[in-house]
Design a protein around this motif. Structure first.
Motif, PDB file in Angstrom:
ATOM      1  N   ARG A  80       0.835  -1.204   0.000  1.00 41.89           N
ATOM      2  CA  ARG A  80       0.000   0.000   0.000  1.00 41.89           C
ATOM      3  C   ARG A  80       0.872   1.257   0.000  1.00 41.89           C
ATOM      4  O   ARG A  80       0.590   2.209  -0.729  1.00 41.89           O
ATOM      5  CB  ARG A  80      -0.929  -0.024   1.203  1.00 41.89           C
ATOM      6  CG  ARG A  80      -1.925   1.094   1.222  1.00 41.89           C
ATOM      7  CD  ARG A  80      -2.917   0.862   2.369  1.00 41.89           C
ATOM      8  NE  ARG A  80      -3.798   1.971   2.542  1.00 41.89           N
ATOM      9  CZ  ARG A  80      -4.890   2.177   1.825  1.00 41.89           C
ATOM     10  NH1 ARG A  80      -5.223   1.337   0.884  1.00 41.89           N
ATOM     11  NH2 ARG A  80      -5.657   3.221   2.043  1.00 41.89           N
ATOM     12  N   ASP A  81       1.939   1.266   0.793  1.00 39.35           N
ATOM     13  CA  ASP A  81       2.859   2.407   0.821  1.00 39.35           C
ATOM     14  C   ASP A  81       3.511   2.586  -0.552  1.00 39.35           C
ATOM     15  O   ASP A  81       3.623   3.695  -1.055  1.00 39.35           O
ATOM     16  CB  ASP A  81       3.966   2.213   1.864  1.00 39.35           C
ATOM     17  CG  ASP A  81       3.456   2.207   3.295  1.00 39.35           C
ATOM     18  OD1 ASP A  81       2.367   2.752   3.548  1.00 39.35           O
ATOM     19  OD2 ASP A  81       4.171   1.648   4.151  1.00 39.35           O
ATOM     20  N   ARG A  82       3.936   1.489  -1.143  1.00 35.68           N
ATOM     21  CA  ARG A  82       4.578   1.563  -2.463  1.00 35.68           C
ATOM     22  C   ARG A  82       3.594   2.077  -3.508  1.00 35.68           C
ATOM     23  O   ARG A  82       3.955   2.872  -4.363  1.00 35.68           O
ATOM     24  CB  ARG A  82       5.117   0.201  -2.870  1.00 35.68           C
ATOM     25  CG  ARG A  82       6.342  -0.195  -2.088  1.00 35.68           C
ATOM     26  CD  ARG A  82       6.853  -1.530  -2.507  1.00 35.68           C
ATOM     27  NE  ARG A  82       8.070  -1.851  -1.782  1.00 35.68           N
ATOM     28  CZ  ARG A  82       8.755  -2.956  -1.964  1.00 35.68           C
ATOM     29  NH1 ARG A  82       8.347  -3.863  -2.837  1.00 35.68           N
ATOM     30  NH2 ARG A  82       9.849  -3.165  -1.275  1.00 35.68           N
ATOM     31  N   SER A  83       2.380   1.609  -3.426  1.00 39.45           N
ATOM     32  CA  SER A  83       1.357   2.063  -4.358  1.00 39.45           C
ATOM     33  C   SER A  83       1.142   3.567  -4.210  1.00 39.45           C
ATOM     34  O   SER A  83       1.051   4.290  -5.214  1.00 39.45           O
ATOM     35  CB  SER A  83       0.046   1.318  -4.113  1.00 39.45           C
ATOM     36  OG  SER A  83      -0.980   1.842  -4.923  1.00 39.45           O
ATOM     37  N   ALA A  84       1.067   4.049  -2.983  1.00 43.98           N
ATOM     38  CA  ALA A  84       0.857   5.481  -2.747  1.00 43.98           C
ATOM     39  C   ALA A  84       2.038   6.296  -3.273  1.00 43.98           C
ATOM     40  O   ALA A  84       1.840   7.352  -3.885  1.00 43.98           O
ATOM     41  CB  ALA A  84       0.649   5.747  -1.256  1.00 43.98           C
TER      42      ALA A  84
END
Length: 152
Positions: free
Chosen positions: A5-9
């Protein structure tokens, strides 16, 4: 360790920053976003037919003709004919506006500095990614445009 999720953001923030910068650059250069994109596309690919430009931009043939007229009036593109099929109009880059270089100079300088912080081997990885990601986005765009055309 980053979560997916962090990488996606982070990735979405990066893409949004690129898109917003492109829109701001187009405006600073005195162009609309589509004209700005088309000039860049012609610079990267060389001459394209009006039909190819319509497919790439998603514009109707009439809107594509008006866009070409507008860019030709300003000297940014030239019309010619496909030597293999003189019925096809080929559009090539004319004199791109100097305002584009001025508009993107800050980003080029800053991104150059960011890339310059990486070792040569890391830069090779970055540029391999850029090339592969560009192809992935182009193929995805073609799918979306194809879907849109088949729905109409």
């Amino acid at each position: 360790m980053s979560t997916d999720r962090d990488r996606s953001a982070v990735f979405r923030r990066y893409l949004s920053a690129m898109v917003l910068h492109s829109l701001a650059s187009a405006e600073a250069a005195g162009l609309n976003a589509t004209d700005y994109f088309v000039l860049n596309l012609l610079d990267l690919t060389g001459p394209l037919t009006s039909g190819q430009l319509a497919r790439w931009t998603g514009l109707s043939t009439g809107a594509t003709t008006r866009m070409i007229d507008r860019l030709e009036e300003r000297g940014h593109v030239r019309r010619g004919y496909d030597p293999a099929d003189r019925r096809k109009v080929v559009v090539e880059l004319g004199k791109p506006p100097k305002t584009v270089d001025r508009a993107v100079a800050g980003a080029r300088r800053r991104i150059g500095a960011v890339i310059g912080e990486y070792a040569e081997a890391e830069q090779e990885i970055l540029f391999r990614y850029f090339a592969a990601a560009a192809t992935a986005y182009q193929e995805s765009t073609e799918e979306l445009v194809g879907r849109r055309a088949s729905m109409s």
